[in-house]
Design a protein around this motif. Structure first.
Motif, PDB file in Angstrom:
ATOM      1  N   LYS A   1      45.037  -8.323  29.403  1.00 16.98           N
ATOM      2  CA  LYS A   1      46.165  -7.443  29.066  1.00 16.98           C
ATOM      3  C   LYS A   1      45.980  -6.779  27.704  1.00 16.98           C
ATOM      4  O   LYS A   1      46.452  -5.670  27.489  1.00 16.98           O
ATOM      5  CB  LYS A   1      47.472  -8.243  29.069  1.00 16.98           C
ATOM      6  N   GLY A   2      45.343  -7.471  26.790  1.00 11.17           N
ATOM      7  CA  GLY A   2      45.145  -6.914  25.453  1.00 11.17           C
ATOM      8  C   GLY A   2      43.841  -6.140  25.335  1.00 11.17           C
ATOM      9  O   GLY A   2      43.231  -5.737  26.331  1.00 11.17           O
ATOM     10  N   ASP A   3      43.418  -5.956  24.087  1.00  8.76           N
ATOM     11  CA  ASP A   3      42.183  -5.204  23.824  1.00  8.76           C
ATOM     12  C   ASP A   3      40.957  -6.107  23.814  1.00  8.76           C
ATOM     13  O   ASP A   3      39.839  -5.621  23.657  1.00  8.76           O
ATOM     14  CB  ASP A   3      42.289  -4.485  22.467  1.00  8.76           C
ATOM     15  N   PHE A   4      41.172  -7.407  23.965  1.00  9.81           N
ATOM     16  CA  PHE A   4      40.085  -8.373  23.866  1.00  9.81           C
ATOM     17  C   PHE A   4      38.978  -8.075  24.879  1.00  9.81           C
ATOM     18  O   PHE A   4      37.803  -7.930  24.516  1.00  9.81           O
ATOM     19  CB  PHE A   4      40.645  -9.785  24.088  1.00  9.81           C
ATOM     20  N   TYR A   5      39.353  -7.950  26.126  1.00 10.74           N
ATOM     21  CA  TYR A   5      38.384  -7.758  27.207  1.00 10.74           C
ATOM     22  C   TYR A   5      37.688  -6.401  27.078  1.00 10.74           C
ATOM     23  O   TYR A   5      36.453  -6.316  27.142  1.00 10.74           O
ATOM     24  CB  TYR A   5      39.101  -7.868  28.551  1.00 10.74           C
ATOM     25  N   SER A   6      38.482  -5.357  26.887  1.00 12.61           N
ATOM     26  CA  SER A   6      37.921  -3.996  26.804  1.00 12.61           C
ATOM     27  C   SER A   6      36.990  -3.844  25.615  1.00 12.61           C
ATOM     28  O   SER A   6      35.928  -3.204  25.707  1.00 12.61           O
ATOM     29  CB  SER A   6      39.053  -2.971  26.712  1.00 12.61           C
ATOM     30  N   ALA A   7      37.367  -4.424  24.474  1.00 11.06           N
ATOM     31  CA  ALA A   7      36.536  -4.305  23.271  1.00 11.06           C
ATOM     32  C   ALA A   7      35.180  -4.965  23.479  1.00 11.06           C
ATOM     33  O   ALA A   7      34.143  -4.436  23.044  1.00 11.06           O
ATOM     34  CB  ALA A   7      37.259  -4.938  22.088  1.00 11.06           C
ATOM     35  N   MET A   8      35.169  -6.097  24.140  1.00  5.31           N
ATOM     36  CA  MET A   8      33.898  -6.771  24.383  1.00  5.31           C
ATOM     37  C   MET A   8      33.038  -6.015  25.387  1.00  5.31           C
ATOM     38  O   MET A   8      31.811  -6.002  25.282  1.00  5.31           O
ATOM     39  CB  MET A   8      34.154  -8.201  24.865  1.00  5.31           C
ATOM     40  N   ARG A   9      33.679  -5.392  26.358  1.00  8.73           N
ATOM     41  CA  ARG A   9      32.929  -4.584  27.307  1.00  8.73           C
ATOM     42  C   ARG A   9      32.287  -3.383  26.604  1.00  8.73           C
ATOM     43  O   ARG A   9      31.142  -3.024  26.888  1.00  8.73           O
ATOM     44  CB  ARG A   9      33.845  -4.092  28.430  1.00  8.73           C
ATOM     45  N   VAL A  10      33.021  -2.783  25.671  1.00  6.15           N
ATOM     46  CA  VAL A  10      32.487  -1.652  24.897  1.00  6.15           C
ATOM     47  C   VAL A  10      31.286  -2.100  24.065  1.00  6.15           C
ATOM     48  O   VAL A  10      30.330  -1.339  23.868  1.00  6.15           O
ATOM     49  CB  VAL A  10      33.595  -1.056  23.991  1.00  6.15           C
ATOM     50  N   CYS A  11      31.314  -3.346  23.599  1.00  6.47           N
ATOM     51  CA  CYS A  11      30.203  -3.875  22.808  1.00  6.47           C
ATOM     52  C   CYS A  11      28.990  -4.239  23.666  1.00  6.47           C
ATOM     53  O   CYS A  11      27.965  -4.684  23.134  1.00  6.47           O
ATOM     54  CB  CYS A  11      30.653  -5.103  22.025  1.00  6.47           C
ATOM     55  N   GLY A  12      29.115  -4.068  24.973  1.00  6.93           N
ATOM     56  CA  GLY A  12      27.984  -4.316  25.855  1.00  6.93           C
ATOM     57  C   GLY A  12      27.859  -5.743  26.350  1.00  6.93           C
ATOM     58  O   GLY A  12      26.825  -6.109  26.933  1.00  6.93           O
ATOM     59  N   ILE A  13      28.868  -6.546  26.146  1.00 10.59           N
ATOM     60  CA  ILE A  13      28.829  -7.933  26.605  1.00 10.59           C
ATOM     61  C   ILE A  13      29.133  -7.965  28.103  1.00 10.59           C
ATOM     62  O   ILE A  13      30.072  -7.309  28.572  1.00 10.59           O
ATOM     63  CB  ILE A  13      29.842  -8.798  25.833  1.00 10.59           C
ATOM     64  N   SER A  14      28.370  -8.733  28.846  1.00 13.26           N
ATOM     65  CA  SER A  14      28.537  -8.777  30.295  1.00 13.26           C
ATOM     66  C   SER A  14      29.868  -9.409  30.676  1.00 13.26           C
ATOM     67  O   SER A  14      30.430 -10.234  29.941  1.00 13.26           O
ATOM     68  CB  SER A  14      27.400  -9.567  30.945  1.00 13.26           C
ATOM     69  N   LYS A  15      30.380  -9.027  31.849  1.00 15.19           N
ATOM     70  CA  LYS A  15      31.649  -9.577  32.321  1.00 15.19           C
ATOM     71  C   LYS A  15      31.572 -11.090  32.507  1.00 15.19           C
ATOM     72  O   LYS A  15      32.538 -11.806  32.206  1.00 15.19           O
ATOM     73  CB  LYS A  15      32.040  -8.915  33.646  1.00 15.19           C
ATOM     74  N   ALA A  16      30.436 -11.551  33.010  1.00 22.01           N
ATOM     75  CA  ALA A  16      30.293 -12.993  33.248  1.00 22.01           C
ATOM     76  C   ALA A  16      30.399 -13.773  31.943  1.00 22.01           C
ATOM     77  O   ALA A  16      31.058 -14.826  31.891  1.00 22.01           O
ATOM     78  CB  ALA A  16      28.947 -13.269  33.922  1.00 22.01           C
ATOM     79  N   ARG A  17      29.781 -13.276  30.881  1.00 28.73           N
ATOM     80  CA  ARG A  17      29.846 -13.975  29.591  1.00 28.73           C
ATOM     81  C   ARG A  17      31.247 -13.903  28.994  1.00 28.73           C
ATOM     82  O   ARG A  17      31.733 -14.878  28.418  1.00 28.73           O
ATOM     83  CB  ARG A  17      28.834 -13.385  28.613  1.00 28.73           C
ATOM     84  N   ILE A  18      31.901 -12.761  29.156  1.00 27.81           N
ATOM     85  CA  ILE A  18      33.271 -12.629  28.628  1.00 27.81           C
ATOM     86  C   ILE A  18      34.193 -13.641  29.297  1.00 27.81           C
ATOM     87  O   ILE A  18      34.954 -14.356  28.629  1.00 27.81           O
ATOM     88  CB  ILE A  18      33.801 -11.198  28.853  1.00 27.81           C
ATOM     89  N   VAL A  19      34.140 -13.683  30.622  1.00 25.22           N
ATOM     90  CA  VAL A  19      35.058 -14.543  31.366  1.00 25.22           C
ATOM     91  C   VAL A  19      34.717 -16.027  31.170  1.00 25.22           C
ATOM     92  O   VAL A  19      35.590 -16.833  30.835  1.00 25.22           O
ATOM     93  CB  VAL A  19      35.037 -14.188  32.867  1.00 25.22           C
ATOM     94  N   ASN A  20      33.460 -16.370  31.378  1.00 20.83           N
ATOM     95  CA  ASN A  20      33.085 -17.786  31.372  1.00 20.83           C
ATOM     96  C   ASN A  20      32.987 -18.384  29.974  1.00 20.83           C
ATOM     97  O   ASN A  20      33.415 -19.534  29.767  1.00 20.83           O
ATOM     98  CB  ASN A  20      31.750 -17.979  32.095  1.00 20.83           C
ATOM     99  N   PHE A  21      32.461 -17.633  29.034  1.00 20.81           N
ATOM    100  CA  PHE A  21      32.274 -18.194  27.700  1.00 20.81           C
ATOM    101  C   PHE A  21      33.420 -17.852  26.755  1.00 20.81           C
ATOM    102  O   PHE A  21      34.089 -18.743  26.226  1.00 20.81           O
ATOM    103  CB  PHE A  21      30.945 -17.715  27.096  1.00 20.81           C
ATOM    104  N   HIS A  22      33.673 -16.556  26.561  1.00 20.70           N
ATOM    105  CA  HIS A  22      34.645 -16.152  25.540  1.00 20.70           C
ATOM    106  C   HIS A  22      36.089 -16.448  25.932  1.00 20.70           C
ATOM    107  O   HIS A  22      36.903 -16.789  25.061  1.00 20.70           O
ATOM    108  CB  HIS A  22      34.486 -14.657  25.230  1.00 20.70           C
TER     109      HIS A  22
END
Length: 282
Positions: free
Chosen positions: A149-170
């Protein structure tokens, strides 16, 4: 260190271990050895199965949450099918589903197709986890939705971090592990309660053929033992003969100890969970 010791969850953990230790010492002094061995076996089996349930619930819940997240974004039909299957499991009352699962295990033992003790424990844990893991999946899905809902997910995607790493790790590991651990404490209590309830029902309420099958002893089956039931019934006798209460803790230890350990453990696990949530402000 002082903050850790001041936590209500740590205090209740100490109370739980202390209470079990005192009960064990009292029984070692006054309970006959066969009955003591029966209670100890039931206790160890109950908590061993509950521990394995945690592993199954964590793996299945994590996998289901991630699968729902990706299928919702990519394949709508896959998301609908997966949601239907999870809701189908959710629609079955937990105690009913586990009861039928345990009866199936007992029938497999009766036919001789299931003899390995390790396999029996694993199957009991898997059946119990099957009807609990949705709780873990729901928590993880809520955490993923919260961060999206926030900018957390989108900001990490802009930085090139994969979806799997965002969801599972971050999200799930780095920012939600305390929530997950607290849910695991609750799941542990649920696993103890459900397997003991089902074991008790199987021991006292089903046919003689199923009753004779030697499923691993749990606190529930020990409580259903004829000696334990007589010990519990003796409690009612003290209402009309108060002086008899002094003999209760010497002559009726098997049933009283089993009931105490089960109720006391469930109370302490609940207090540990709520205390952990308060300390970490979950």
């Amino acid at each position: 260190m002082m903050r850790l010791l001041a936590g209500r969850d740590v205090r209740w953990l100490a109370i739980w271990l202390g209470g079990l230790g005192l009960a064990g010492a009292w029984n070692a002094a006054f309970l006959n050895r066969p009955a003591l061995a029966l209670i100890l076996t039931g206790f160890l089996n109950t908590f061993a199965v509950a521990g394995m349930v945690l592993v199954f619930c964590l793996g299945a819940g994590w996998g289901a949450a991630v699968a729902l997240h990706y299928s919702e974004e990519r394949t709508r039909p896959g998301y609908l099918v997966l949601t239907f299957l999870l809701n189908l499991i959710r629609s079955v009352p937990q105690i009913v589903g586990i009861l039928f699962g345990y009866v199936w295990i007992a029938e497999a033992m009766k036919r001789g197709t299931l003899r390995n003790p390790s396999a029996i424990f694993i199957l009991m844990s898997a059946v119990t986890a099957l009807f609990i893991f949705n709780e873990m999946s729901d928590l993880m899905r809520e955490r993923i939705a919260h961060f999206k809902k926030g900018d957390f997910y989108s900001a990490m995607r802009v930085c090139g971090i994969s979806k799997a790493r965002i969801v599972n790790f971050h999200i799930l590991w780095k920012n939600s592990r305390m929530h997950v651990f607290n849910k695991l404490i609750s799941v542990f209590g649920m696993a103890v309660f459900l397997q003991c309830s089902v074991s008790f029902i199987i021991s006292v309420g089903l046919s003689t053929e199923v009753d004779l099958i030697t499923l691993p002893s749990t606190l529930g089956s020990v409580l259903a033992n004829i000696d334990s039931k007589q010990d519990i019934l003796a409690v009612g006798y003290t209402f009309t003969h108060p002086a008899y209460i002094t003999r209760m803790f010497f002559n009726h230890l098997q049933g009283l100890t089993t009931a105490f350990v089960l109720v006391f453990s469930l109370l302490c696990i609940h207090r540990i969970s709520t205390g952990f949530a308060e300390r970490h402000r979950l």
